[in-house]
Design an enzyme around this catalytic site. Structure first.
Site, PDB file in Angstrom:
ATOM      1  N   SER A 115       0.836  -1.213   0.000  1.00 25.82           N
ATOM      2  CA  SER A 115       0.000   0.000   0.000  1.00 25.82           C
ATOM      3  C   SER A 115       0.858   1.246   0.000  1.00 25.82           C
ATOM      4  O   SER A 115       2.001   1.249   0.479  1.00 25.82           O
ATOM      5  CB  SER A 115      -0.868  -0.004   1.262  1.00 25.82           C
ATOM      6  OG  SER A 115      -1.455   1.257   1.454  1.00 25.82           O
TER       7      SER A 115
ATOM      8  N   TYR B  70      -1.230  -0.472  10.428  1.00 27.28           N
ATOM      9  CA  TYR B  70      -1.432  -0.862   9.026  1.00 27.28           C
ATOM     10  C   TYR B  70      -0.216  -0.441   8.198  1.00 27.28           C
ATOM     11  O   TYR B  70       0.340  -1.235   7.440  1.00 27.28           O
ATOM     12  CB  TYR B  70      -2.710  -0.212   8.510  1.00 27.28           C
ATOM     13  CG  TYR B  70      -2.964  -0.430   7.032  1.00 27.28           C
ATOM     14  CD1 TYR B  70      -3.270  -1.696   6.545  1.00 27.28           C
ATOM     15  CD2 TYR B  70      -2.915   0.628   6.124  1.00 27.28           C
ATOM     16  CE1 TYR B  70      -3.519  -1.902   5.187  1.00 27.28           C
ATOM     17  CE2 TYR B  70      -3.162   0.441   4.783  1.00 27.28           C
ATOM     18  CZ  TYR B  70      -3.460  -0.824   4.309  1.00 27.28           C
ATOM     19  OH  TYR B  70      -3.695  -1.021   2.973  1.00 27.28           O
TER      20      TYR B  70
HETATM   21  N1  LIG Z   1      -8.929  -0.350  -1.122  1.00 21.40           N
HETATM   22  C1  LIG Z   1      -7.917   0.474  -0.990  1.00 21.40           C
HETATM   23  O1  LIG Z   1      -8.051   1.698  -1.073  1.00 21.40           O
HETATM   24  C2  LIG Z   1      -6.521  -0.070  -0.752  1.00 21.40           C
HETATM   25  C3  LIG Z   1      -5.452   0.827  -0.735  1.00 21.40           C
HETATM   26  C4  LIG Z   1      -4.171   0.335  -0.519  1.00 21.40           C
HETATM   27  C5  LIG Z   1      -3.958  -1.020  -0.354  1.00 21.40           C
HETATM   28  N2  LIG Z   1      -5.030  -1.858  -0.364  1.00 21.40           N
HETATM   29  C6  LIG Z   1      -4.765  -3.284  -0.127  1.00 21.40           C
HETATM   30  O2  LIG Z   1      -5.421  -4.075  -1.094  1.00 21.40           O
HETATM   31  C7  LIG Z   1      -5.819  -5.324  -0.519  1.00 21.40           C
HETATM   32  C8  LIG Z   1      -7.294  -5.572  -0.751  1.00 21.40           C
HETATM   33  O3  LIG Z   1      -8.012  -4.494  -0.191  1.00 21.40           O
HETATM   34  P1  LIG Z   1      -9.579  -4.297  -0.424  1.00 21.40           P
HETATM   35  O4  LIG Z   1      -9.857  -2.855  -0.196  1.00 21.40           O
HETATM   36  O5  LIG Z   1      -9.975  -4.946  -1.709  1.00 21.40           O
HETATM   37  O6  LIG Z   1     -10.177  -5.124   0.801  1.00 21.40           O
HETATM   38  P2  LIG Z   1     -11.725  -5.460   1.160  1.00 21.40           P
HETATM   39  O7  LIG Z   1     -12.646  -4.785   0.222  1.00 21.40           O
HETATM   40  O8  LIG Z   1     -11.857  -5.142   2.610  1.00 21.40           O
HETATM   41  O9  LIG Z   1     -11.783  -7.027   0.917  1.00 21.40           O
HETATM   42  C9  LIG Z   1     -10.991  -7.821   1.706  1.00 21.40           C
HETATM   43  C10 LIG Z   1     -11.149  -9.288   1.410  1.00 21.40           C
HETATM   44  O10 LIG Z   1     -10.397  -9.958   2.420  1.00 21.40           O
HETATM   45  C11 LIG Z   1     -11.248 -10.826   3.162  1.00 21.40           C
HETATM   46  N3  LIG Z   1     -10.915 -10.792   4.576  1.00 21.40           N
HETATM   47  C12 LIG Z   1     -10.980  -9.741   5.414  1.00 21.40           C
HETATM   48  N4  LIG Z   1     -10.586 -10.098   6.649  1.00 21.40           N
HETATM   49  C13 LIG Z   1     -10.256 -11.404   6.577  1.00 21.40           C
HETATM   50  C14 LIG Z   1      -9.782 -12.352   7.520  1.00 21.40           C
HETATM   51  N5  LIG Z   1      -9.582 -12.015   8.780  1.00 21.40           N
HETATM   52  N6  LIG Z   1      -9.537 -13.622   7.100  1.00 21.40           N
HETATM   53  C15 LIG Z   1      -9.740 -13.977   5.823  1.00 21.40           C
HETATM   54  N7  LIG Z   1     -10.210 -13.136   4.884  1.00 21.40           N
HETATM   55  C16 LIG Z   1     -10.467 -11.861   5.254  1.00 21.40           C
HETATM   56  C17 LIG Z   1     -12.645 -10.265   2.965  1.00 21.40           C
HETATM   57  O11 LIG Z   1     -13.549 -11.314   3.233  1.00 21.40           O
HETATM   58  P3  LIG Z   1     -15.058 -11.046   3.719  1.00 21.40           P
HETATM   59  O12 LIG Z   1     -15.798 -10.851   2.435  1.00 21.40           O
HETATM   60  O13 LIG Z   1     -15.411 -12.282   4.449  1.00 21.40           O
HETATM   61  O14 LIG Z   1     -15.032  -9.818   4.578  1.00 21.40           O
HETATM   62  C18 LIG Z   1     -12.565  -9.813   1.516  1.00 21.40           C
HETATM   63  O15 LIG Z   1     -12.700 -10.894   0.649  1.00 21.40           O
HETATM   64  C19 LIG Z   1      -5.436  -5.245   0.964  1.00 21.40           C
HETATM   65  O16 LIG Z   1      -4.194  -5.864   1.167  1.00 21.40           O
HETATM   66  C20 LIG Z   1      -5.317  -3.760   1.211  1.00 21.40           C
HETATM   67  O17 LIG Z   1      -4.434  -3.469   2.283  1.00 21.40           O
HETATM   68  C21 LIG Z   1      -6.297  -1.423  -0.561  1.00 21.40           C
END
Ligand SMILES: NC(=O)c1ccc[n+]([C@@H]2O[C@H](COP(=O)([O-])OP(=O)(O)OC[C@H]3O[C@@H](n4cnc5c(N)ncnc54)[C@H](OP(=O)(O)O)[C@@H]3O)[C@@H](O)[C@H]2O)c1
Length: 325
Positions: free
Chosen positions: A201, A213
Site C-alpha cells: 500500500s 497498518y
Molecule cells: N482499497 C484500498 O483503497 C486499498 C489501498 C491500498 C492497499 N489496499 C490493499 O489491497 C488489498 C485488498 O483491499 P480491499 O480494499 O480490496 O479489501 P476489502 O474490500 O476489505 O476485501 C478484503 C477481502 O479480504 C477478506 N478478509 C478480510 N478479513 C479477513 C480475515 N480475517 N480472514 C480472511 N479473509 C479476510 C474479505 O472477506 P469477507 O468478504 O469475508 O469480509 C474480503 O474478501 C489489501 O491488502 C489492502 O491493504 C487497498
C-alpha cells in the site's frame, strides 16, 4: 590579426554558473527518471509465462488469491480467469466463497474454480495443510488479504488501539502473508515458472493514524525484497513482485470512483499488467504512481500534515456513516 566582423559580433558564449549547471543536471536526471518509470506502464504483461503447461500449451495452471470474496481480491480472481488460469478463492466466509465461485464459473466457463476457507486472524498452523490439498499445479500466489480496518475502527491514535486490534492488523496484513508463502513455496518451486504477488500500500510510506497498518505494509515491502533476492539466488523459478496500491473503491475503502480512485477490477487488472515489468515493487495503477511522485518531491513534514488531516476527515466520515446506519 583582427578577427572577421561576423565573429566579433556573435553573442558571447559564457560558462554556466555552478548553480545553473547543477540545476540542468537535476532537470536532466529528473526527466530521465520520470520517463524511465513511466515506461513501466507501456510494457506488455508477462503473466502468461506462469500459465504454460509442461507440453508447452497455455492455460490450466492454478492461481491462489487470498481475500478473494470481495474488493481487489475478487477483481484479481476475475482477471486471472479472463487470462485462462484456474483459480482457488481463499476466504473466511463459506457462503460468500460459494457465491463468488458460482459467479466466476458462470462468467468464465473454461476456468475451473476451487475454494479454501481460511481465517487470516489469528494466523494458525493450519496454513501448513493447504499445500496438501491443492487441486493442481500452482503457479501464482496472490497475497491480497489485508486492510486498515475490518471488524475494528481504523484511523485511531496509536495509544487507543486495544491489544487485539493491534495484533489483528499485523496478522491480517503481514504474518498471514508470510506464513502462507512459506507453506506454499515448495509447491510453487516445483513449477518451472511461478509468481508470488504481494499487495502492499501507499501507506507503507508511514501514514499517521494508521500506524499499525502502515508498518505492516512496510513489512510486506521488505519481505518482498528479501524473498525476491533469495529466490533469485536459489534459482528456484519463483518470481516475487510487490504491488503498491493507492486508494481503490472497495467494500473495505468505501469511496466513490474517480480518476485517482479506480474500481477494484480496474486496480486488479492494472496490477496483473505490471507482471514482468522488471521491478521488485511497483505502483500498479498509473494514476496512483503519479500521486506517489509527491512522496519524492514534497517535503515530508508537508505530506505528513496533509495526511493527518485526511485521516481525521475519513474518521469523521466513517463515524457519520455508522451513526446513519
Ligand atoms: N482499497 C484500498 O483503497 C486499498 C489501498 C491500498 C492497499 N489496499 C490493499 O489491497 C488489498 C485488498 O483491499 P480491499 O480494499 O480490496 O479489501 P476489502 O474490500 O476489505 O476485501 C478484503 C477481502 O479480504 C477478506 N478478509 C478480510 N478479513 C479477513 C480475515 N480475517 N480472514 C480472511 N479473509 C479476510 C474479505 O472477506 P469477507 O468478504 O469475508 O469480509 C474480503 O474478501 C489489501 O491488502 C489492502 O491493504 C487497498
Amino acid at each position: 590579426m583582427a578577427l572577421p566582423d561576423w565573429i566579433q559580433q556573435a553573442p558571447k558564449m559564457t560558462m554556466p554558473s555552478p548553480l545553473a549547471f547543477i540545476g540542468l543536471l537535476t532537470l536532466t536526471w529528473g526527466t530521465f527518471a520520470f520517463f524511465r518509470q513511466a515506461t513501466v506502464y507501456l510494457l506488455p504483461c508477462k503473466i502468461q509465462r506462469y500459465n504454460s503447461t509442461d507440453k508447452g500449451h497455455t492455460g490450466g495452471n492454478w492461481a491462489l488469491v487470498t481475500g478473494a470474496t470481495d474488493g481487489i481480491g475478487f477483481g484479481f480472481s476475475q482477471e486471472l480467469c479472463a487470462r485462462g488460469f484456474n483459480v482457488i478463492l481463499m476466504g473466511r466466509n463459506e457462503g460468500k466463497l460459494q457465491k463468488r465461485a458460482a459467479e466466476l464459473r458462470q462468467q468464465f466457463p473454461s476456468s475451473k474454480v476451487d475454494t479454501i476457507i481460511m481465517e487470516a486472524v489469528p494466523v494458525s498452523s493450519t496454513v501448513d495443510e493447504i499445500a496438501n490439498g491443492l487441486p493442481g499445479k500452482l503457479t501464482v500466489l496472490i497475497n491480497n488479504v489485508g486492510g486498515a480496518g475490518g471488524d475494528w475502527k481504523p484511523y485511531l491514535p496509536f495509544g487507543e488501539y486495544k491489544f487485539e486490534e493491534a495484533q489483528a492488523t499485523i496478522d491480517k496484513n503481514a504474518v498471514f502473508m508470510a506464513q502462507l508463502t512459506r507453506a506454499l513455496l515448495p509447491a510453487l518451486s516445483r513449477a518451472e515458472h511461478s509468481l508470488v504477488l504481494n499487495v502492499s500500500s501507499m501507506a507503507s510510506w508511514g501514514v499517521p493514524y494508521i500506524c499499525m497498518y502502515a508498518a505492516s505494509k512496510g513489512f510486506v515491502d521488505s519481505f518482498t525484497r528479501a524473498l525476491q533476492g533469495e529466490c533469485a539466488a536459489e534459482k528456484n523459478g519463483v518470481d516475487v513482485l510487490g504491488l503498491r496500491v493507492g486508494q481503490t473503491s472497495t467494500p473495505g475503502y468505501n469511496q466513490p470512483v474517480s480518476w485517482f480512485i479506480p474500481t477494484a477490477r480496474v486496480m486488479a487488472k492494472a496490477g496483473l499488467d505490471r507482471v514482468g515489468c522488471g521491478k521488485t515493487i511497483v505502483w500498479g495503477y498509473f494514476w496512483h504512481w503519479l500521486q506517489g511522485l509527491s512522496f519524492y518531491v514534497l517535503p515530508r513534514f508537508v505530506l505528513v500534515k496533509a495526511m493527518a488531516k485526511k485521516m481525521m476527515a475519513l474518521k469523521k466520515e466513517e463515524e457519520a456513516k455508522s451513526k446513519r446506519s
